[in-house]
Write an enzyme that holds these catalytic residues in place. Structure first.
Site, PDB file in Angstrom:
ATOM      1  CG  ASP A  54      -2.912  35.021  10.356  1.00 14.20           C
ATOM      2  OD1 ASP A  54      -2.112  35.695  11.020  1.00 14.20           O
ATOM      3  OD2 ASP A  54      -3.843  34.360  10.877  1.00 14.20           O
ATOM      4  CB  SER A  55       0.416  39.996   9.953  1.00 14.18           C
ATOM      5  OG  SER A  55       1.576  39.418   9.401  1.00 14.18           O
ATOM      6  CG  ASP A  93       0.461  32.632  10.815  1.00 10.01           C
ATOM      7  OD1 ASP A  93       1.047  31.954  11.679  1.00 10.01           O
ATOM      8  OD2 ASP A  93       0.332  33.870  10.899  1.00 10.01           O
ATOM      9  CE  LYS A 122       2.847  32.495  13.778  1.00 13.88           C
ATOM     10  NZ  LYS A 122       1.516  33.069  14.027  1.00 13.88           N
ATOM     11  CD  GLU A 191       0.946  38.673  18.678  1.00 13.41           C
ATOM     12  OE1 GLU A 191       0.797  37.635  18.007  1.00 13.41           O
ATOM     13  OE2 GLU A 191       0.583  39.788  18.273  1.00 13.41           O
TER      14      GLU A 191
HETATM   15  O1  KIV Z   1       0.746  36.886  11.458  1.00 11.44           O
HETATM   16  C1  KIV Z   1       1.791  37.312  11.964  1.00 11.44           C
HETATM   17  O2  KIV Z   1       2.514  38.137  11.405  1.00 11.44           O
HETATM   18  C2  KIV Z   1       2.153  36.808  13.277  1.00 11.44           C
HETATM   19  C3  KIV Z   1       3.130  37.635  14.047  1.00 11.44           C
HETATM   20  C4  KIV Z   1       2.423  38.759  14.678  1.00 11.44           C
HETATM   21  C5  KIV Z   1       3.863  36.829  15.030  1.00 11.44           C
HETATM   22  O3  KIV Z   1       1.645  35.815  13.730  1.00 11.44           O
END
Ligand code: KIV
Length: 274
Positions: A54-55, A93, A122, A191
């Site tokens: 979700d980045s 995510d 995730k 993390e």
């Molecule tokens: O959303 C994402 O990219 C993540 C990474 C920072 C592990 O959860």
């Protein structure tokens, strides 16, 4: 991965593959991906696991944090990545507040698998997720439990800082990881925690642990792809290395990342926390 006549043949990566890597003490590489072109390139460079994080709210949509990302956004990007890379293990995510109850989480997770083509979902959180993980696992939905720094809790945390530095917080993370494994989680992502804490989690769990800012003992490593290519503006976090700086093109930079993860030279001490 085998190279034949300049063509790259990839083999299907599954949770069992990662479990085998862990038992053989072989490290594996993971990167975020959000579209088909990057997914294809990353897979061809040997990345075993792709994370539709979700980045994407920050690096694709230009938001200030990950909170505005919706389940529809996640499904759209997971689908794009899956088309570009049919053989990698794909983690997607669960966005902010998409898992408020176990039933809501089951509904959204099943959409990420069925519509997005993800293999694993995730979720960010510890003890609060035990019933959810157990329900998902019981219904055949693989889970990666995200512990340590939880970006979806940025407002509560007051920023993105290293977690688990005091003894009580460290004990809680170890306990959460063990409880989530018992509840049925297939992977843990850690993390921004000190190396020593990550080492303890890796040693206590049978399931693979993927680290970001968690030191070299993790079974796999992940970075946001735009961070490791130096595209993200501003000062990068300590745990990021710009692999494009030393290589002429993106494919070579990603191959160098994969090699550095596998041979244990990334993360180096300067990317780690005490
Ligand atoms: O959303 C994402 O990219 C993540 C990474 C920072 C592990 O959860």
């Amino acid at each position: 991965m085998t190279a034949v006549d300049n063509q790259t043949i990839t083999t299907l990566v599954t949770l069992r593959t990662l479990q085998k890597y862990k038992s053989q003490h072989d490290r594996f590489a993971c990167l975020t991906a959000y579209d088909a072109s990057y997914a294809r390139l990353l897979a061809a460079a040997g990345v075993e696991v792709l994370l539709v994080g979700d980045s994407l709210g920050m690096v694709i949509q230009g938001q200030t944090n990950t909170l505005p990302v919706t389940i529809a956004d996640m499904i759209y990007h997971a689908r794009c990545v899956r088309r570009g890379s049919p053989d990698t293990l794909l983690i997607a995510d669960m966005p902010f507040m998409s898992d408020m109850t176990p039933i809501q989480a089951l509904g959204n997770a099943s959409r990420l698998l069925a519509e997005g083509g993800a293999n694993v979902v995730k979720l960010e959180g510890g003890a609060r997720l035990l019933d959810t993980v157990s329900l998902l696992a019981g219904r055949g939905v693989p889970v990666c439990a995200h512990l340590g720094l939880l970006p979806q809790s940025v407002n509560k945390l007051g920023g993105y800082s290293v977690q688990g530095r005091d003894a009580q917080a460290a004990r809680q993370i170890v306990q959460d990881a063990q409880d989530l494994e018992r509840a049925g989680a297939d992977l843990v992502l850690l993390e921004c925690v000190p190396n020593a804490l990550a080492e303890e989690v890796v040693a206590r769990l049978k399931i693979p642990v993927i680290g970001i800012g968690a030191g070299p003992s993790c079974d796999g490593q992940v970075l946001v792809v735009y961070d490791m290519l130096g595209i993200t503006p501003g000062k990068p976090p300590r745990f990021v290395k710009n692999f494009l700086a030393d290589y002429g093109d993106v494919q070579q930079a990603v191959a160098a990342y994969v090699e550095a993860v596998r041979n244990g030279t990334f993360p180096a001490p300067e990317h780690c926390f005490k």
